[in-house]
Design a protein around this motif. Structure first.
Motif, PDB file in Angstrom:
ATOM      1  N   SER A 198       0.850  -1.003  -0.001  1.00 50.85           N
ATOM      2  CA  SER A 198      -0.042   0.080   0.095  1.00 50.85           C
ATOM      3  C   SER A 198       0.740   1.298   0.038  1.00 50.85           C
ATOM      4  O   SER A 198       0.493   2.244  -0.919  1.00 50.85           O
TER       5      SER A 198
ATOM      6  N   TRP B  47      -4.166   2.850   4.006  1.00 45.36           N
ATOM      7  CA  TRP B  47      -3.685   4.101   3.796  1.00 45.36           C
ATOM      8  C   TRP B  47      -4.557   5.259   4.530  1.00 45.36           C
ATOM      9  O   TRP B  47      -3.808   6.121   4.825  1.00 45.36           O
TER      10      TRP B  47
ATOM     11  N   HIS C  93       1.252   4.208  -3.008  1.00 41.70           N
ATOM     12  CA  HIS C  93       0.993   5.603  -3.010  1.00 41.70           C
ATOM     13  C   HIS C  93       2.126   6.370  -3.162  1.00 41.70           C
ATOM     14  O   HIS C  93       1.798   7.517  -3.522  1.00 41.70           O
TER      15      HIS C  93
END
Length: 361
Positions: A61, A86, A65
Motif C-alpha cells: 500500500s 492508507w 501511494h
C-alpha cells in the motif's frame, strides 16, 4: 477531570546528575536498536485489527501511494484493504508515533530546565490551557477549529505562567513551577465551569474523549502537523543536549560554563510550549509519556542528554503506538481513549521505578 501537579524543584537536581560509566559506554547501541524497534512497531501495529492484513500488504500500500509499486514489483492491494491501510490505520499509527516522540522530548527538557523529576510537558499549564480552548469550541459546535483553539490555549497558558513567574521576581525553576501550577488550576476550573454550564447531549462524549487523549480521528493532516512539529521543534530541542547537561547542575554552574541562562531557558520553554501545543491540538491530553519515558531511558543510558533526548523520542514513539494499539483492540469493537492506557501503564511503572530505589528525586 483531574489535573496532575508537580512538586516544586528542590536545590538538588531531580534528574540523575551522575552517569554510570557502563551505561554511557554501551548506551550508543540503544539508538540503532530503538530505530529498528520503531520501524517494526509501525509496520506491525498497522496490521493489527479486525481486518486480516500482513506486513507485505502494508508495504504494498505504501509503495503504491509513493509510486514505487511497479519498481519494486509489488502487486497492488484491493481498494478496501488499501483504504484500511492508507486512510485509517497508517495515519493513526504515525500520528501516535509523532505525539509519543514529541512528548518524551518535551518531558526530558522540562525535567532538566526545572530540575524537577516530576516535571512533564504539561507542567506550565499547557494541557489545561489547551483543554480550555478545545472545550470552548466543542461546546460552541465549532469542531473544525479544535486544533487551532487547543494550540492557542496552550500558548496562552505558557505566556500567563511565565508572566506570573516574572512578576514575582527573577524567573527561577521553583517560581516557574508554582506559576504553572496556578495557571493550570485556573484553566482547569474554567474548563470545568464551561462543561457544567454549556455542554449538552453528544458534546459531553466529544469533550471527555478529547480530555482523556485520543488519536482515533487522526488523518494525514494530523500526521503533517505532528510530524512537522516534531521534525522542526523536536530536532531543535534535541540539539540542546550540552546546554541541558549544564542546567542539570543548576543556573550558577550553567552560567559559569558560558550559558546565557535566562535567554536559553526562555527559548527552550517556548519551544516546549509550541511543540506541546501542536501535539495536544491533534491528540488531546495524553499523560505519563513525558513523565515516565525520560526516567526509564535514563536507567539504560545515564543522564547525558545527547543520547537521552533522541533515545527518549524513539522509545516514546514506540510506546505510544503500542498503547494506542491496545486502546483500539483490547475491548474491540469498543475503543478506549489512549490516555487511559498510558495512565494504566505509566502509574505502575513509575511506582516500580520508585520501589527499585532509582534516584529520580
Amino acid at each position: 477531570m483531574t489535573t496532575r501537579t508537580a512538586a516544586p524543584a528542590g536545590p538538588v537536581a531531580g534528574p540523575a546528575a551522575t552517569v554510570r560509566p557502563a551505561a554511557r559506554r554501551g548506551g550508543v547501541w540503544w539508538l540503532p536498536a530503538a530505530v529498528v524497534a520503531l520501524v517494526a512497531t509501525v509496520l506491525v501495529a498497522v496490521t493489527i485489527g479486525p481486518a486480516d492484513l500482513s506486513v507485505g500488504d502494508v508495504a504494498a500500500s505504501v509503495a503504491g501511494h509513493l509510486g514505487l509499486g511497479g519498481v519494486l514489483g509489488l502487486e497492488p492491494l484491493g481498494t478496501l484493504q488499501d483504504g484500511m491501510v492508507w486512510q485509517l490505520r497508517l495515519p493513526r499509527v504515525l500520528t501516535a508515533a509523532a505525539v509519543g516522540a514529541g512528548l518524551a522530548v518535551c518531558g526530558v527538557v522540562m525535567q532538566s530546565l526545572t530540575r524537577n523529576p516530576l516535571a512533564d510537558p504539561y507542567l506550565l499549564g499547557l494541557s489545561s490551557g489547551a483543554s480550555l480552548g478545545a472545550v470552548l469550541v466543542l461546546v460552541a459546535g465549532l469542531t473544525v477549529l479544535l486544533p487551532v483553539a487547543a494550540f492557542v490555549g496552550a500558548v496562552a497558558a505558557l505566556v500567563a505562567a511565565l508572566t506570573l513567574a516574572g512578576a514575582i521576581g527573577t524567573i527561577t525553576p521553583t517560581r516557574t513551577v508554582l506559576a504553572g501550577l496556578a495557571v493550570s488550576q485556573l484553566a482547569a476550573a474554567a474548563t470545568s465551569f464551561v462543561i457544567f454550564w454549556s455542554a449538552t447531549g453528544d458534546s459531553y462524549r466529544e469533550i471527555l474523549s478529547w480530555l482523556m487523549g485520543s488519536v482515533a480521528g487522526a488523518t494525514w493532516t494530523s500526521v503533517a502537523v505532528t510530524g512537522i512539529a516534531v521534525l522542526v521543534l523536536g530536532t531543535l530541542l534535541a540539539s540542546s543536549g550540552s546546554v541541558l547537561d549544564a542546567f542539570t547542575f543548576g543556573d550558577t554552574a550553567a552560567a559559569a560554563l558560558g550559558v546565557p541562562v535566562a535567554r536559553v531557558r526562555w527559548l527552550l520553554l517556548v519551544g516546549v510550549a509550541l511543540l506541546t501545543g501542536a501535539l495536544v491540538s491533534q491528540s488531546g491530553s495524553i499523560g505519563f509519556v513525558g513523565l515516565i519515558l525520560p526516567h526509564a531511558v535514563r536507567m539504560l543510558t545515564g543522564a547525558r542528554h545527547r543520547l537521552l533526548l533522541p533515545l527518549s523520542a524513539l522509545c516514546g514513539a514506540s510506546f505510544l503506538v503500542w498503547a494506542d494499539t491496545l486502546a483500539r483492540t483490547v475491548f474491540a469493537p469498543r475503543e478506549v481513549p489512549v490516555g487511559i492506557v498510558t495512565a494504566a501503564i505509566g502509574a505502575p511503572v513509575f511506582a516500580l521505578l520508585l520501589w527499585k530505589g532509582r534516584r529520580i528525586a
